[in-house]
Motif scaffolding. Structure first.
Motif, PDB file in Angstrom:
ATOM      1  N   ARG A  45       0.339  -9.363  -4.681  1.00 12.46           N
ATOM      2  CA  ARG A  45       1.745  -9.132  -4.347  1.00 12.46           C
ATOM      3  C   ARG A  45       2.647 -10.133  -5.042  1.00 12.46           C
ATOM      4  O   ARG A  45       2.238 -11.233  -5.430  1.00 12.46           O
ATOM      5  N   LYS A  46       3.895  -9.709  -5.177  1.00 10.01           N
ATOM      6  CA  LYS A  46       4.948 -10.576  -5.692  1.00 10.01           C
ATOM      7  C   LYS A  46       5.965 -10.752  -4.577  1.00 10.01           C
ATOM      8  O   LYS A  46       6.482  -9.759  -4.047  1.00 10.01           O
ATOM      9  N   CYS A  65       3.205  -0.762  -9.001  1.00 15.34           N
ATOM     10  CA  CYS A  65       3.644  -1.088  -7.638  1.00 15.34           C
ATOM     11  C   CYS A  65       3.392   0.119  -6.733  1.00 15.34           C
ATOM     12  O   CYS A  65       3.863   1.219  -7.009  1.00 15.34           O
ATOM     13  N   ASP A 115       8.608  -7.917  -0.607  1.00 18.46           N
ATOM     14  CA  ASP A 115       7.233  -7.878  -1.092  1.00 18.46           C
ATOM     15  C   ASP A 115       7.033  -6.654  -1.973  1.00 18.46           C
ATOM     16  O   ASP A 115       7.473  -5.559  -1.624  1.00 18.46           O
ATOM     17  N   GLN A 116       6.355  -6.851  -3.095  1.00 22.34           N
ATOM     18  CA  GLN A 116       5.905  -5.749  -3.942  1.00 22.34           C
ATOM     19  C   GLN A 116       4.396  -5.906  -4.113  1.00 22.34           C
ATOM     20  O   GLN A 116       3.919  -6.981  -4.486  1.00 22.34           O
ATOM     21  N   TYR A 117       3.645  -4.837  -3.817  1.00 25.73           N
ATOM     22  CA  TYR A 117       2.185  -4.864  -3.942  1.00 25.73           C
ATOM     23  C   TYR A 117       1.757  -4.000  -5.129  1.00 25.73           C
ATOM     24  O   TYR A 117       2.305  -2.914  -5.338  1.00 25.73           O
ATOM     25  N   PHE A 118       0.762  -4.493  -5.855  1.00 24.05           N
ATOM     26  CA  PHE A 118       0.335  -3.839  -7.092  1.00 24.05           C
ATOM     27  C   PHE A 118      -1.154  -3.508  -7.065  1.00 24.05           C
ATOM     28  O   PHE A 118      -1.959  -4.242  -6.488  1.00 24.05           O
ATOM     29  N   TRP A 175       3.819 -14.909  -7.558  1.00 20.79           N
ATOM     30  CA  TRP A 175       2.638 -14.066  -7.395  1.00 20.79           C
ATOM     31  C   TRP A 175       1.665 -14.681  -6.396  1.00 20.79           C
ATOM     32  O   TRP A 175       1.483 -15.898  -6.349  1.00 20.79           O
ATOM     33  N   GLU A 206       6.553  -1.409  -1.457  1.00 18.46           N
ATOM     34  CA  GLU A 206       7.684  -2.330  -1.602  1.00 18.46           C
ATOM     35  C   GLU A 206       8.504  -2.278  -0.321  1.00 18.46           C
ATOM     36  O   GLU A 206       8.925  -1.209   0.109  1.00 18.46           O
TER      37      GLU A 206
END
Length: 221
Positions: free
Chosen positions: A55-56, A131, A37-40, A61, A134
Motif C-alpha cells: 500500500r501507499k 491499484c 490508502d491505495q493498495y496494489f 510505501w 482506494e
C-alpha cells in the motif's frame, strides 16, 4: 543503509466497545489525522493471495508480509484467532525486492535491478501492479500503556472500526506483544468471541466480491 522490520499485532473491535469502556481506565489521546490508502496487486492477485499487502499511504510505501512461524503452537493458534500478525516493511528498496520475488519467483540482482525501479510509475508498470482498492480514513489514536496504541477509524465507505496495535522489532518479544494485546482487550471489555473484520475485508466484500471470494478460498481471510 540499515532499516528495521517491525512485527505488527492488531486486534479489531467494534467502536461501541470503546465508547462504553474507555472512560474506565487511563488513555491518552495522541491526535487525529486523515490519510488515503491505495493498495496494489497484479491482475491475478499474486500478492494478496499469498497474504502480501502493498500500500501507499501519505506518499510512503508499506508492505505487510505474513509472519512465517512454521507449525503454530497452541498458543500461537490462539493468538492468531485473537489478532492479525504481519511483518511491516517501509524501506522502499526492500519492498521492491520482496514484491519482485513474490511476483517473479526470483530474487534477482539487487544492485542492478533496484536502481531502475525507484520511480513509482516505472516499478509498478514493470511488475504489472495496479491499484485495486482506494479509500480515505479519519483516525483518532490513543495510547493505553507503553507500546499499546488504540486507533479508532472511520473509513469513507461507511465502515467504522477500532484497532489495538502493538509493534515490536523483528526478533523482539512476541509473547510480550501478545500479552499486551490480551490485556488491552480485557481492559476494553472485549472477550474475543467475535472476530471483527478490518477495513480491507469489508471493502473487498462490498466492492470486489470476486477478489474477496478468492482470498477466502486461499484461507488468507
Amino acid at each position: 543503509g540499515h532499516f528495521i522490520i517491525f512485527l505488527s499485532y492488531q486486534y479489531f473491535f467494534h467502536l461501541c466497545f470503546f465508547a462504553c469502556n474507555y472512560f474506565h481506565f487511563s488513555t491518552v489521546c495522541i491526535g487525529q489525522r486523515e490519510f488515503q490508502d491505495q493498495y496494489f496487486d497484479s491482475p491475478g492477485f499474486e500478492l494478496t493471495l499469498r497474504d502480501f499487502w502493498l500500500r501507499k499511504r501519505k506518499g510512503c510505501w508499506e508492505l505487510k508480509c505474513p509472519i512465517s512461524t512454521g507449525e503454530p503452537s497452541e498458543e500461537q493458534s490462539l493468538a492468531a484467532k485473537l489478532c492479525t500478525q504481519y511483518k511491516e516493511i517501509t524501506n522502499l528498496p526492500e519492498i521492491q525486492q520482496r514484491v519482485k520475488k513474490v511476483i517473479k519467483g526470483t530474487c534477482g540482482d539487487r544492485d542492478t535491478e533496484t536502481a531502475s525501479l525507484q520511480e513509482d510509475e516505472l516499478w509498478l508498470r514493470q511488475l504489472n501492479l495496479v491499484c485495486f482498492a482506494e479509500f480515505t480514513t479519519v483516525r483518532r489514536s490513543f495510547t493505553l500503556e507503553e507500546g499499546v496504541q488504540i486507533d479508532l477509524d472511520q473509513a469513507d465507505f461507511g465502515y467504522h472500526v477500532g484497532e489495538i496495535e502493538v509493534l515490536i522489532p523483528e526478533g523482539g518479544d512476541v509473547h510480550s506483544a501478545q500479552e499486551k494485546i490480551r490485556n488491552a482487550a480485557q481492559k476494553l471489555g472485549l472477550n474475543g468471541d467475535e472476530r471483527v473484520e478490518g477495513k480491507m475485508n469489508v471493502y473487498l466484500k462490498r466492492y470486489h466480491p470476486e477478489h474477496y471470494a478468492k482470498l477466502l478460498s486461499a484461507h488468507v481471510l
